[in-house]
Scaffold this motif. Sequence first.
Motif, PDB file in Angstrom:
ATOM      1  N   THR A   1      11.846  34.128   3.993  1.00 10.67           N
ATOM      2  CA  THR A   1      12.580  33.225   4.883  1.00 10.67           C
ATOM      3  C   THR A   1      11.676  32.081   5.347  1.00 10.67           C
ATOM      4  N   ASP A   2      12.208  30.873   5.254  1.00  8.65           N
ATOM      5  CA  ASP A   2      11.555  29.680   5.789  1.00  8.65           C
ATOM      6  C   ASP A   2      11.843  29.668   7.290  1.00  8.65           C
ATOM      7  N   ALA A   3      10.852  30.095   8.065  1.00  7.90           N
ATOM      8  CA  ALA A   3      11.046  30.210   9.512  1.00  7.90           C
ATOM      9  C   ALA A   3      10.353  29.073  10.260  1.00  7.90           C
ATOM     10  N   VAL A   4      10.149  27.953   9.575  1.00  5.26           N
ATOM     11  CA  VAL A   4       9.433  26.831  10.192  1.00  5.26           C
ATOM     12  C   VAL A   4      10.129  26.372  11.475  1.00  5.26           C
ATOM     13  N   GLN A   5      11.473  26.393  11.485  1.00  2.00           N
ATOM     14  CA  GLN A   5      12.190  25.935  12.682  1.00  2.00           C
ATOM     15  C   GLN A   5      12.485  27.054  13.675  1.00  2.00           C
ATOM     16  N   ALA A   6      12.119  28.255  13.323  1.00  2.00           N
ATOM     17  CA  ALA A   6      12.402  29.379  14.222  1.00  2.00           C
ATOM     18  C   ALA A   6      11.136  29.844  14.947  1.00  2.00           C
TER      19      ALA A   6
ATOM     20  N   GLU B   1      19.052  24.662   2.562  1.00  2.39           N
ATOM     21  CA  GLU B   1      17.613  24.847   2.776  1.00  2.39           C
ATOM     22  C   GLU B   1      16.890  23.504   2.891  1.00  2.39           C
ATOM     23  N   HIS B   2      15.664  23.581   3.405  1.00  5.33           N
ATOM     24  CA  HIS B   2      14.761  22.419   3.429  1.00  5.33           C
ATOM     25  C   HIS B   2      14.416  22.034   1.985  1.00  5.33           C
ATOM     26  N   PRO B   3      14.166  20.751   1.728  1.00  7.53           N
ATOM     27  CA  PRO B   3      13.806  20.328   0.367  1.00  7.53           C
ATOM     28  C   PRO B   3      12.635  21.121  -0.234  1.00  7.53           C
TER      29      PRO B   3
ATOM     30  N   ASN C   1      18.101  26.357  10.670  1.00  7.34           N
ATOM     31  CA  ASN C   1      18.206  25.082   9.956  1.00  7.34           C
ATOM     32  C   ASN C   1      17.579  23.937  10.742  1.00  7.34           C
ATOM     33  N   ASN C   2      16.834  23.086  10.045  1.00 10.77           N
ATOM     34  CA  ASN C   2      16.146  21.982  10.699  1.00 10.77           C
ATOM     35  C   ASN C   2      17.094  20.885  11.178  1.00 10.77           C
ATOM     36  N   GLU C   3      18.240  20.720  10.519  1.00  6.75           N
ATOM     37  CA  GLU C   3      19.134  19.612  10.893  1.00  6.75           C
ATOM     38  C   GLU C   3      20.134  19.993  11.979  1.00  6.75           C
TER      39      GLU C   3
ATOM     40  N   ILE D   1      16.180  32.587   2.124  1.00  2.58           N
ATOM     41  CA  ILE D   1      17.168  32.009   3.050  1.00  2.58           C
ATOM     42  C   ILE D   1      16.463  31.658   4.349  1.00  2.58           C
ATOM     43  N   MET D   2      16.692  30.450   4.826  1.00  4.67           N
ATOM     44  CA  MET D   2      15.973  29.981   6.009  1.00  4.67           C
ATOM     45  C   MET D   2      16.379  30.747   7.259  1.00  4.67           C
ATOM     46  N   PHE D   3      15.491  30.796   8.219  1.00  8.92           N
ATOM     47  CA  PHE D   3      15.760  31.480   9.490  1.00  8.92           C
ATOM     48  C   PHE D   3      16.637  30.583  10.363  1.00  8.92           C
TER      49      PHE D   3
ATOM     50  N   ILE E   1       5.643  29.660   8.147  1.00  6.41           N
ATOM     51  CA  ILE E   1       5.617  28.842   9.363  1.00  6.41           C
ATOM     52  C   ILE E   1       4.715  27.616   9.149  1.00  6.41           C
ATOM     53  N   SER E   2       4.887  26.613  10.021  1.00 10.36           N
ATOM     54  CA  SER E   2       4.102  25.386   9.896  1.00 10.36           C
ATOM     55  C   SER E   2       3.565  24.971  11.259  1.00 10.36           C
ATOM     56  N   GLY E   3       2.287  24.646  11.324  1.00 11.04           N
ATOM     57  CA  GLY E   3       1.648  24.325  12.589  1.00 11.04           C
ATOM     58  C   GLY E   3       2.301  23.185  13.365  1.00 11.04           C
ATOM     59  N   HIS E   4       2.592  22.092  12.651  1.00  7.34           N
ATOM     60  CA  HIS E   4       3.011  20.887  13.393  1.00  7.34           C
ATOM     61  C   HIS E   4       4.443  20.944  13.909  1.00  7.34           C
ATOM     62  N   LYS E   5       5.128  22.064  13.660  1.00  8.41           N
ATOM     63  CA  LYS E   5       6.459  22.236  14.250  1.00  8.41           C
ATOM     64  C   LYS E   5       6.391  23.107  15.504  1.00  8.41           C
ATOM     65  N   LEU E   6       5.203  23.611  15.819  1.00  5.58           N
ATOM     66  CA  LEU E   6       5.062  24.398  17.056  1.00  5.58           C
ATOM     67  C   LEU E   6       3.805  24.002  17.833  1.00  5.58           C
TER      68      LEU E   6
ATOM     69  N   SER F   1      -1.707  25.024   3.965  1.00 11.91           N
ATOM     70  CA  SER F   1      -1.877  23.664   4.474  1.00 11.91           C
ATOM     71  C   SER F   1      -0.629  23.147   5.176  1.00 11.91           C
ATOM     72  N   CYS F   2       0.512  23.783   4.960  1.00 11.88           N
ATOM     73  CA  CYS F   2       1.756  23.282   5.561  1.00 11.88           C
ATOM     74  C   CYS F   2       2.904  24.226   5.221  1.00 11.88           C
ATOM     75  N   GLY F   3       4.053  23.940   5.811  1.00 11.71           N
ATOM     76  CA  GLY F   3       5.246  24.738   5.520  1.00 11.71           C
ATOM     77  C   GLY F   3       5.674  24.605   4.067  1.00 11.71           C
ATOM     78  N   SER F   4       5.538  23.422   3.518  1.00 17.97           N
ATOM     79  CA  SER F   4       5.939  23.213   2.128  1.00 17.97           C
ATOM     80  C   SER F   4       5.104  24.089   1.192  1.00 17.97           C
ATOM     81  N   GLU F   5       3.808  24.171   1.467  1.00 16.68           N
ATOM     82  CA  GLU F   5       2.966  25.030   0.630  1.00 16.68           C
ATOM     83  C   GLU F   5       3.366  26.500   0.767  1.00 16.68           C
ATOM     84  N   GLY F   6       3.628  26.920   1.978  1.00 16.64           N
ATOM     85  CA  GLY F   6       4.051  28.308   2.206  1.00 16.64           C
ATOM     86  C   GLY F   6       5.307  28.636   1.405  1.00 16.64           C
ATOM     87  N   ASN F   7       6.288  27.732   1.455  1.00 15.53           N
ATOM     88  CA  ASN F   7       7.532  27.960   0.717  1.00 15.53           C
ATOM     89  C   ASN F   7       7.273  27.988  -0.784  1.00 15.53           C
ATOM     90  N   ASN F   8       6.454  27.079  -1.274  1.00 18.37           N
ATOM     91  CA  ASN F   8       6.130  27.054  -2.713  1.00 18.37           C
ATOM     92  C   ASN F   8       5.414  28.328  -3.131  1.00 18.37           C
TER      93      ASN F   8
HETATM   94  C1  LIG Z   1       9.271  20.738   8.422  1.00 20.32           C
HETATM   95  C2  LIG Z   1       9.879  21.839   7.640  1.00 20.32           C
HETATM   96  C3  LIG Z   1       9.295  22.316   6.465  1.00 20.32           C
HETATM   97  C4  LIG Z   1       8.059  21.688   5.884  1.00 20.32           C
HETATM   98  O1  LIG Z   1       6.927  21.908   6.650  1.00 20.32           O
HETATM   99  P1  LIG Z   1       5.641  20.942   6.420  1.00 20.32           P
HETATM  100  O2  LIG Z   1       4.577  21.593   7.214  1.00 20.32           O
HETATM  101  O3  LIG Z   1       6.029  19.606   6.945  1.00 20.32           O
HETATM  102  O4  LIG Z   1       5.389  20.941   4.964  1.00 20.32           O
HETATM  103  C5  LIG Z   1       9.889  23.359   5.807  1.00 20.32           C
HETATM  104  N1  LIG Z   1      11.018  23.922   6.267  1.00 20.32           N
HETATM  105  C6  LIG Z   1      11.621  23.510   7.390  1.00 20.32           C
HETATM  106  C7  LIG Z   1      12.857  24.190   7.852  1.00 20.32           C
HETATM  107  C8  LIG Z   1      11.085  22.452   8.120  1.00 20.32           C
HETATM  108  O5  LIG Z   1      11.694  22.023   9.215  1.00 20.32           O
END
Ligand SMILES: *Cc1c(COP(=O)(O)O)cnc(C)c1O
Length: 404
Positions: free
Chosen positions: A175-180, A99-101, A150-152, A146-148, A198-203, A69-76
């Motif tokens: 690896t949390d590759a949501v930002q990559a 890392e992301h929260p 960093n979001n910030e 380890i994230m791919f 990965i997360s849909g709404h970031k791409l 459903s989202c990046g947070s779920e993938g990481n969990n």
């Molecule tokens: C946005 C983000 C997430 C969370 O993704 P959601 O789809 O909003 O849950 C996780 N990791 C990183 C690095 C992000 O930027």
Amino acid sequence: MKKIYLDNNATTPIHPEVLDAMLPYLKDEFGNPSSIHWAGRNTRRGVDDAREKTAKLLNCDASEIIFTSCGSEGNNLAIKGVAESKKDKGNHIITTKVEHPAVLSTCKYLQKTGFDVTYLDVDSEGMLDLDQLKKAITPKTILITIMFANNETGVIFPIEEIGNIAKGHNISLHTDAVQAAGKIPIDVKKMNIDLLTISGHKLYAPKGVGALYVKRGVRLTPLIQGGHQERNRRGGTENVAGIVALGKACEIAQRDMPEEIKHLAALRDRLQKGLMEKIAHVRLNGHPTKRTPNTVNLSFEYAEGESLLLNLDMKGIAASSGSACTSGTLEPSHVLVAMGVPLEASHSSVRFSLGRGNTVEDIDYVIEVMPAMVERMRSMSPLYSTITGKGTDITFAESGSHSH
Ligand SMILES: *Cc1c(COP(=O)(O)O)cnc(C)c1O
């Protein structure tokens, strides 16, 4: 009023081609993909096709993709799922302080249930020390997460090298590759990655859909028990329209990546250079080169970040300070704190994250309005007048050289 969106690391708009691809699944194609009749077959085809496209972006097999459903779920799912399935082998997890929260809170939660977690440091440019990683490994280490990127700050970690280290010790690498994903090339095979989020709404796909790559053979305890969806790894009837959208977004990202990297990096560098030339006491937070092409995080020292954001918003410019999840609190960003950015500078940081829709005109407008804005805010800072002897003098802002 102009509307300039420079907060694409928080979320992206839906790409028009993505919307076109998903709309039929919100209208006529309504079947449950688990049903054997025509209605189910049509949506099943949509999901299968999206799985192929998502896998292609990451260079894996379609069977290795779990839609979430989202990046947070993938990481969990990745972190809890591996921790649970490998707990007989060991209880040690390695991650980083930046890392992301969704990763940090999951690790903190696991600490309460008997796992040990090592949080690696980063240097002043936000980069990891691989020797520190190697030294942190113990016989009980079961997972490195380890994230791919960093979001910030946009800083890109050396995931391929981390993959080699993990493989050498027979430790799973997530690896949390949501930002990559979609921004820079990813090859899970070449990089020895076992799990990747990965997360849909970031791409440029909608909110509410994501994917987790899980290498064949990696055992994972599901978070959501239910039906046989996603090969028993994630119960719940599929978000078909969202999944189709994510597949299309992955296809577009792969198709346009070389062009987009050039386009975004040029705009990002123009913004960074323009602001640093026109405004004094601006520092870059992050690595000068090992960064995603769309992200620049700057501290406008002696100006308050949150007020800067409000002032930018009044000019129609959407940016952010730190990550969206922590803004609204006065806590300094944990990423900037880990980098050793002085408190004052971290409170004056602004993250600009560019996207496909941005133009040279957008960037030049920001460069045009920001110097006076920063100077006005600094003139209210007692610290700034003490240091510069300037107080309300605004000639300072105009003295930078014009590069364009
Ligand atoms: C946005 C983000 C997430 C969370 O993704 P959601 O789809 O909003 O849950 C996780 N990791 C990183 C690095 C992000 O930027």
